[in-house]
Design a protein around this motif. Structure first.
Motif, PDB file in Angstrom:
ATOM      1  N   GLN A   1      58.305   2.914 -30.464  1.00 39.77           N
ATOM      2  CA  GLN A   1      58.523   4.135 -29.893  1.00 39.77           C
ATOM      3  C   GLN A   1      58.920   5.085 -30.850  1.00 39.77           C
ATOM      4  O   GLN A   1      59.695   4.963 -31.782  1.00 39.77           O
ATOM      5  CB  GLN A   1      59.730   3.799 -28.992  1.00 39.77           C
ATOM      6  N   SER A  27      58.747   4.056 -35.205  1.00 43.15           N
ATOM      7  CA  SER A  27      57.662   2.949 -35.765  1.00 43.15           C
ATOM      8  C   SER A  27      56.367   3.723 -36.428  1.00 43.15           C
ATOM      9  O   SER A  27      55.266   3.547 -35.978  1.00 43.15           O
ATOM     10  CB  SER A  27      57.197   1.962 -35.054  1.00 43.15           C
ATOM     11  N   VAL A 100      49.848   7.462 -36.714  1.00 41.59           N
ATOM     12  CA  VAL A 100      49.385   6.104 -36.690  1.00 41.59           C
ATOM     13  C   VAL A 100      50.684   5.377 -36.679  1.00 41.59           C
ATOM     14  O   VAL A 100      51.655   5.445 -37.557  1.00 41.59           O
ATOM     15  CB  VAL A 100      48.816   5.991 -38.158  1.00 41.59           C
ATOM     16  N   LEU A 101      50.685   4.635 -35.765  1.00 38.99           N
ATOM     17  CA  LEU A 101      51.934   3.686 -35.561  1.00 38.99           C
ATOM     18  C   LEU A 101      51.756   2.539 -36.555  1.00 38.99           C
ATOM     19  O   LEU A 101      50.841   2.018 -36.742  1.00 38.99           O
ATOM     20  CB  LEU A 101      52.194   3.148 -34.203  1.00 38.99           C
ATOM     21  N   THR A 102      52.985   1.839 -36.679  1.00 41.10           N
ATOM     22  CA  THR A 102      52.933   0.675 -37.590  1.00 41.10           C
ATOM     23  C   THR A 102      52.360  -0.594 -36.978  1.00 41.10           C
ATOM     24  O   THR A 102      51.910  -1.392 -37.634  1.00 41.10           O
ATOM     25  CB  THR A 102      54.314   0.352 -38.240  1.00 41.10           C
ATOM     26  N   ASN A 103      52.058  -0.359 -35.651  1.00 42.91           N
ATOM     27  CA  ASN A 103      51.481  -1.705 -34.926  1.00 42.91           C
ATOM     28  C   ASN A 103      50.093  -1.274 -34.427  1.00 42.91           C
ATOM     29  O   ASN A 103      49.728  -2.139 -33.517  1.00 42.91           O
ATOM     30  CB  ASN A 103      52.416  -2.227 -34.135  1.00 42.91           C
ATOM     31  N   SER A 104      49.348  -0.298 -35.078  1.00 39.76           N
ATOM     32  CA  SER A 104      48.220  -0.041 -34.315  1.00 39.76           C
ATOM     33  C   SER A 104      47.266   0.842 -35.468  1.00 39.76           C
ATOM     34  O   SER A 104      47.873   1.614 -36.221  1.00 39.76           O
ATOM     35  CB  SER A 104      48.432   1.008 -33.145  1.00 39.76           C
ATOM     36  N   PRO A 105      46.157   0.666 -35.379  1.00 40.77           N
ATOM     37  CA  PRO A 105      45.343   1.278 -36.449  1.00 40.77           C
ATOM     38  C   PRO A 105      44.704   2.759 -36.055  1.00 40.77           C
ATOM     39  O   PRO A 105      43.878   3.237 -36.673  1.00 40.77           O
ATOM     40  CB  PRO A 105      44.075   0.262 -36.456  1.00 40.77           C
ATOM     41  N   HIS A 106      45.138   2.859 -34.607  1.00 43.52           N
ATOM     42  CA  HIS A 106      44.783   4.167 -34.020  1.00 43.52           C
ATOM     43  C   HIS A 106      45.603   5.272 -33.896  1.00 43.52           C
ATOM     44  O   HIS A 106      46.849   4.995 -33.961  1.00 43.52           O
ATOM     45  CB  HIS A 106      44.235   3.884 -32.627  1.00 43.52           C
ATOM     46  N   GLN A 107      45.094   6.573 -34.103  1.00 42.50           N
ATOM     47  CA  GLN A 107      45.997   7.695 -34.068  1.00 42.50           C
ATOM     48  C   GLN A 107      46.275   7.834 -32.326  1.00 42.50           C
ATOM     49  O   GLN A 107      45.615   7.611 -31.686  1.00 42.50           O
ATOM     50  CB  GLN A 107      45.182   8.906 -34.566  1.00 42.50           C
ATOM     51  N   VAL A 108      47.552   8.237 -32.363  1.00 41.62           N
ATOM     52  CA  VAL A 108      48.145   8.491 -30.959  1.00 41.62           C
ATOM     53  C   VAL A 108      48.873   9.849 -30.964  1.00 41.62           C
ATOM     54  O   VAL A 108      49.107  10.473 -32.209  1.00 41.62           O
ATOM     55  CB  VAL A 108      49.181   7.551 -30.400  1.00 41.62           C
ATOM     56  N   TRP A 110      51.566  12.425 -29.927  1.00 44.56           N
ATOM     57  CA  TRP A 110      52.804  12.341 -29.434  1.00 44.56           C
ATOM     58  C   TRP A 110      53.429  13.660 -29.291  1.00 44.56           C
ATOM     59  O   TRP A 110      53.168  14.717 -29.952  1.00 44.56           O
ATOM     60  CB  TRP A 110      53.816  11.672 -30.284  1.00 44.56           C
TER      61      TRP A 110
END
Length: 121
Positions: A1, A27, A100-108, A110
């Motif tokens: 989160q 993260s 880019v989150l630590t658990n995802s290769p994709h941009q999100v 926020w």
């Protein structure tokens, strides 16, 4: 989160100044673009200013020459210095970050919770 915590909003007279801050935490692997958007009652949310991780900036025409966006990458924080404020700047200002989150290769995308800026005439 991820959390984006905004501060610095308030009430100011026309011609005055405010400085908004937004700190990202959680993260996070990397923070790409950060930006400020605003939304006034009855209006669409609009981009105010954006800044890339490399420091390239972009501003809405309505705020050019009056607002300055900056960032501190070590603190994952973006700032918006607002000078020569006008009543039409009154809005809720929202912090935005492309992350880019630590658990995802994709941009999100926020968003922060928003902070009220009111400029009196």
């Amino acid at each position: 989160q991820v959390q984006l915590v905004e501060s610095g909003g308030g009430l100011v007279q026309a011609g005055g100044s405010l400085r908004l801050s937004c700190a990202a935490s959680g993260s996070i692997f990397s923070v790409n673009t950060m930006a400020w958007h605003r939304q006034a009652p009855g209006n669409q949310r609009e981009l105010v200013a954006g800044i890339t991780s490399g420091g390239t900036t972009n501003y809405a025409d309505s705020v050019k020459g009056r607002f300055t966006i900056s960032r501190d990458n070590a603190k994952n924080t973006v700032y918006l210095q607002m000078n020569s404020l006008k009543p039409e700047d009154t809005a809720v200002y929202y912090c935005y970050a492309l992350i880019v989150l630590t658990n995802s290769p994709h941009q999100v995308q926020w968003w922060g919770q928003g902070t009220q800026v009111t400029v009196s005439s």
